[in-house]
Each structure stands twice: as structure tokens, then as C-alpha cells.
Design a protein around this motif. Structure first.
Motif, PDB file in Angstrom:
ATOM      1  N   GLY A 158     -38.830  -6.434  -8.089  1.00 47.31           N
ATOM      2  CA  GLY A 158     -39.882  -5.644  -8.721  1.00 47.31           C
ATOM      3  C   GLY A 158     -41.007  -5.322  -7.762  1.00 47.31           C
ATOM      4  N   ALA A 159     -41.419  -6.316  -6.967  1.00 49.67           N
ATOM      5  CA  ALA A 159     -42.509  -6.109  -6.011  1.00 49.67           C
ATOM      6  C   ALA A 159     -42.093  -5.142  -4.905  1.00 49.67           C
ATOM      7  CB  ALA A 159     -42.932  -7.449  -5.405  1.00 49.67           C
ATOM      8  N   LEU A 160     -40.867  -5.288  -4.427  1.00 50.77           N
ATOM      9  CA  LEU A 160     -40.355  -4.409  -3.368  1.00 50.77           C
ATOM     10  C   LEU A 160     -40.325  -2.953  -3.826  1.00 50.77           C
ATOM     11  CD1 LEU A 160     -38.918  -4.009  -0.605  1.00 50.77           C
ATOM     12  CD2 LEU A 160     -36.757  -4.464  -1.802  1.00 50.77           C
ATOM     13  N   LEU A 161     -39.834  -2.717  -5.031  1.00 50.79           N
ATOM     14  CA  LEU A 161     -39.714  -1.348  -5.524  1.00 50.79           C
ATOM     15  C   LEU A 161     -41.071  -0.777  -5.927  1.00 50.79           C
ATOM     16  CD1 LEU A 161     -36.384  -1.607  -7.527  1.00 50.79           C
ATOM     17  CD2 LEU A 161     -36.771  -0.803  -5.197  1.00 50.79           C
ATOM     18  N   SER A 162     -41.983  -1.623  -6.370  1.00 52.86           N
ATOM     19  CA  SER A 162     -43.342  -1.173  -6.659  1.00 52.86           C
ATOM     20  C   SER A 162     -44.006  -0.688  -5.373  1.00 52.86           C
ATOM     21  CB  SER A 162     -44.157  -2.303  -7.276  1.00 52.86           C
ATOM     22  OG  SER A 162     -45.489  -1.901  -7.509  1.00 52.86           O
ATOM     23  N   PHE A 163     -43.831  -1.449  -4.307  1.00 57.37           N
ATOM     24  CA  PHE A 163     -44.364  -1.047  -3.000  1.00 57.37           C
ATOM     25  C   PHE A 163     -43.725   0.266  -2.548  1.00 57.37           C
ATOM     26  CE2 PHE A 163     -43.802  -0.797   1.563  1.00 57.37           C
ATOM     27  CZ  PHE A 163     -45.102  -0.954   2.033  1.00 57.37           C
ATOM     28  N   HIS A 194     -45.555   3.965  -1.502  1.00 55.51           N
ATOM     29  CA  HIS A 194     -45.694   4.312  -0.088  1.00 55.51           C
ATOM     30  C   HIS A 194     -44.512   5.075   0.505  1.00 55.51           C
ATOM     31  CE1 HIS A 194     -49.255   1.708   0.229  1.00 55.51           C
ATOM     32  NE2 HIS A 194     -48.589   0.819  -0.475  1.00 55.51           N
ATOM     33  N   TRP A 195     -43.512   5.451  -0.298  1.00 62.00           N
ATOM     34  CA  TRP A 195     -42.256   5.967   0.242  1.00 62.00           C
ATOM     35  C   TRP A 195     -42.401   7.184   1.145  1.00 62.00           C
ATOM     36  CZ3 TRP A 195     -40.204  10.818  -0.724  1.00 62.00           C
ATOM     37  CH2 TRP A 195     -40.807  11.553  -1.757  1.00 62.00           C
ATOM     38  N   ASN A 248     -43.329   1.162   6.252  1.00 62.53           N
ATOM     39  CA  ASN A 248     -42.598   0.527   7.341  1.00 62.53           C
ATOM     40  C   ASN A 248     -42.562  -0.982   7.124  1.00 62.53           C
ATOM     41  OD1 ASN A 248     -45.125  -0.559   8.361  1.00 62.53           O
ATOM     42  ND2 ASN A 248     -45.519   1.472   9.211  1.00 62.53           N
ATOM     43  N   ILE A 249     -41.838  -1.658   7.966  1.00 63.47           N
ATOM     44  CA  ILE A 249     -41.650  -3.099   7.807  1.00 63.47           C
ATOM     45  C   ILE A 249     -42.971  -3.848   7.960  1.00 63.47           C
ATOM     46  CG2 ILE A 249     -40.446  -5.133   8.695  1.00 63.47           C
ATOM     47  CD1 ILE A 249     -38.246  -3.275   9.656  1.00 63.47           C
ATOM     48  N   GLY A 250     -43.833  -3.364   8.878  1.00 67.38           N
ATOM     49  CA  GLY A 250     -45.098  -4.044   9.106  1.00 67.38           C
ATOM     50  C   GLY A 250     -45.960  -4.118   7.861  1.00 67.38           C
ATOM     51  N   LEU A 251     -46.199  -2.970   7.228  1.00 66.18           N
ATOM     52  CA  LEU A 251     -47.018  -2.953   6.017  1.00 66.18           C
ATOM     53  C   LEU A 251     -46.303  -3.648   4.867  1.00 66.18           C
ATOM     54  CD1 LEU A 251     -49.623  -2.014   4.653  1.00 66.18           C
ATOM     55  CD2 LEU A 251     -48.444   0.097   4.016  1.00 66.18           C
ATOM     56  N   MET A 252     -45.011  -3.448   4.768  1.00 65.40           N
ATOM     57  CA  MET A 252     -44.233  -4.086   3.708  1.00 65.40           C
ATOM     58  C   MET A 252     -44.343  -5.610   3.802  1.00 65.40           C
ATOM     59  SD  MET A 252     -40.158  -3.616   2.860  1.00 65.40           S
ATOM     60  CE  MET A 252     -40.258  -1.838   2.967  1.00 65.40           C
ATOM     61  N   SER A 253     -44.227  -6.110   5.013  1.00 64.35           N
ATOM     62  CA  SER A 253     -44.338  -7.549   5.243  1.00 64.35           C
ATOM     63  C   SER A 253     -45.714  -8.069   4.832  1.00 64.35           C
ATOM     64  CB  SER A 253     -44.075  -7.860   6.722  1.00 64.35           C
ATOM     65  OG  SER A 253     -44.306  -9.216   7.002  1.00 64.35           O
ATOM     66  N   LYS A 254     -46.753  -7.324   5.213  1.00 65.76           N
ATOM     67  CA  LYS A 254     -48.123  -7.726   4.898  1.00 65.76           C
ATOM     68  C   LYS A 254     -48.397  -7.683   3.405  1.00 65.76           C
ATOM     69  CE  LYS A 254     -52.943  -6.481   5.865  1.00 65.76           C
ATOM     70  NZ  LYS A 254     -53.832  -5.536   6.602  1.00 65.76           N
ATOM     71  N   SER A 292     -43.167 -13.041   6.212  1.00 63.20           N
ATOM     72  CA  SER A 292     -43.037 -12.721   7.630  1.00 63.20           C
ATOM     73  C   SER A 292     -41.933 -11.671   7.775  1.00 63.20           C
ATOM     74  CB  SER A 292     -42.682 -13.961   8.444  1.00 63.20           C
ATOM     75  OG  SER A 292     -41.373 -14.406   8.117  1.00 63.20           O
ATOM     76  N   ARG A 293     -41.850 -11.027   8.916  1.00 62.14           N
ATOM     77  CA  ARG A 293     -40.808 -10.020   9.129  1.00 62.14           C
ATOM     78  C   ARG A 293     -39.412 -10.623   8.981  1.00 62.14           C
ATOM     79  NH1 ARG A 293     -42.057  -5.172  12.273  1.00 62.14           N
ATOM     80  NH2 ARG A 293     -44.311  -4.902  12.387  1.00 62.14           N
TER      81      ARG A 293
END
Length: 210
Positions: free
Chosen positions: A109-114, A118-119, A125-131, A136-137
Motif C-alpha cells: 500500500g505504501a509503495l503504490l501510494s508513493f 510521484h510516477w 527514483n530509488i533514492g526518494l523512494m527509499s527515503k 535503506s536501498r
């Protein structure tokens, strides 16, 4: 195509999913196996929530599992518990059915909300997604890979491509406009990725949907 079906019992839903999986390869015998794709998500819940649509939360969760989790039949932990309760503690076969843990459901749910927010932006990108997700990456890589079967960069690219597909389907612009709207740096690269993923050129797809 996406089909939404409701059942009176979890048992009927699970057994129907297994039957569909068993017979799926016979439904389209002339279609090459690499182009056959069956994904089923099963979730349960109350008909009315604080959302407008009936069964909104259950439908959303079922769609997310079917669309993004790598396994062909995916159910929630609640569905597993209900099935085993209805069948005197019969065990769900993990070989045939993937049961998402509560933590995996939250992460999805959190991944798809993000992704929804931001799509099409430069920071998808991985950097913002990780943050933003608090991992961590390396942790993020493992979690996305385990859930979707894809590396994070592949997940990002295909998420954008599926959004672009809908924009093309509804004729929201020409190929170049939609390529940039979807976060791709160039139209030729977008065309290459689109053809690799959907096995058709975007120009040909536009002709088919007109």
C-alpha cells in the motif's frame, strides 16, 4: 482485461481462483504462453466504509495484489484465516497461493501510494523512494524484488509505461507528449521501452484504439 467478481464465501472465491488457474492455459490455446498472463487477487472486507464506492477497500487491495504481486493467485492474511475457519482449519497450499503477510500488505500500500504521487516526476527514483518509505536501498531492493519479482528500476519503468498506456488509450496527447508526461527523457527511449514491455509500437497501439 480486468474482471471484478464477488462471492458469498471465501471458500468459493479461493476454489474458483484455483479452477480458473487450472483451466487458463486451455482458454487461449492459440496464444503463445509468453503472452498469457493471469493474476488473481482475493481480499475481503465490509461493503461500506468511509469511501464512496461499495467494497472500496477490498476492491483496491485485490486489484493491487493482482496487478503488482508476482504470484498468480494472491490473498490477504484475513482471507487465509477465513478460509481455514470455514474449512475446519484446512491449510492453504503455499505452492498454489501466495498469502501476503500483514507487513507485506502495508508495504504494498505504501509503495503504490508513493508511486501514484510521484510516477511522472523527476524524483520518482530509488533514492526518494527509499527515503519516503523508510528503508535503506538494499532493504528496498529486497522487499520490492520479493513482492513483485522485479528490481526497483524495472518496477518504476513499468509503472510509468502502464500509465503511458492509459494516456495513449484515451488519446491524451501524441507519443512525444505522453513520453515526457510519463517521465521519460526522450521519445525514442520511451518507444523502445514500450515495445519491449507490450510487444507493440506505441504508434501501432494508437491506431488500434482509435
Amino acid at each position: 482485461k480486468v474482471y471484478l467478481v464477488s462471492f458469498r464465501s471465501v471458500t468459493n472465491a479461493v476454489l474458483c481462483a484455483l479452477k480458473i488457474l487450472e483451466n487458463f492455459k486451455y482458454l487461449f490455446p492459440k496464444v503463445e504462453s509468453e503472452f498469457q498472463r493471469l493474476q488473481i487477487g482475493i481480499a475481503s472486507g465490509t461493503p461500506v466504509t468511509d469511501q464512496e464506492e461499495i467494497f472500496h477497500e477490498s476492491v483496491t487491495k485485490a486489484y493491487q495484489m493482482a496487478e503488482f504481486v508476482k504470484d498468480q493467485i494472491v490473498i490477504t492474511t484475513a482471507v487465509k484465516a477465513q478460509y481455514e475457519n470455514e474449512n475446519r482449519n484446512a491449510i492453504i497450499d503455499p505452492v498454489c497461493i501466495r498469502v501476503l503477510t500483514p507487513n507485506e500488505e502495508i508495504f504494498l500500500g505504501a509503495l503504490l501510494s508513493f508511486a501514484r504521487k510521484h510516477w511522472n516526476g523527476p524524483k520518482f527514483n530509488i533514492g526518494l523512494m527509499s527515503k519516503m518509505l523508510g528503508y535503506s536501498r538494499s532493504q528496498l531492493y529486497r522487499k520490492i524484488r520479493k513482492l513483485t519479482g522485479k528490481a526497483p528500476n524495472t518496477f518504476i519503468r513499468e509503472y510509468r509505461l502502464n500509465k503511458a498506456l492509459e494516456l495513449l488509450r484515451h488519446q491524451k496527447g501524441n507519443i512525444s507528449e505522453i513520453a515526457f508526461e510519463s517521465g521519460f527523457s526522450s521519445a525514442p527511449y520511451f518507444t523502445k521501452c514500450f515495445q519491449s514491455t507490450f510487444h507493440i509500437l506505441p504508434s501501432k497501439f494508437i491506431q488500434l484504439v482509435k
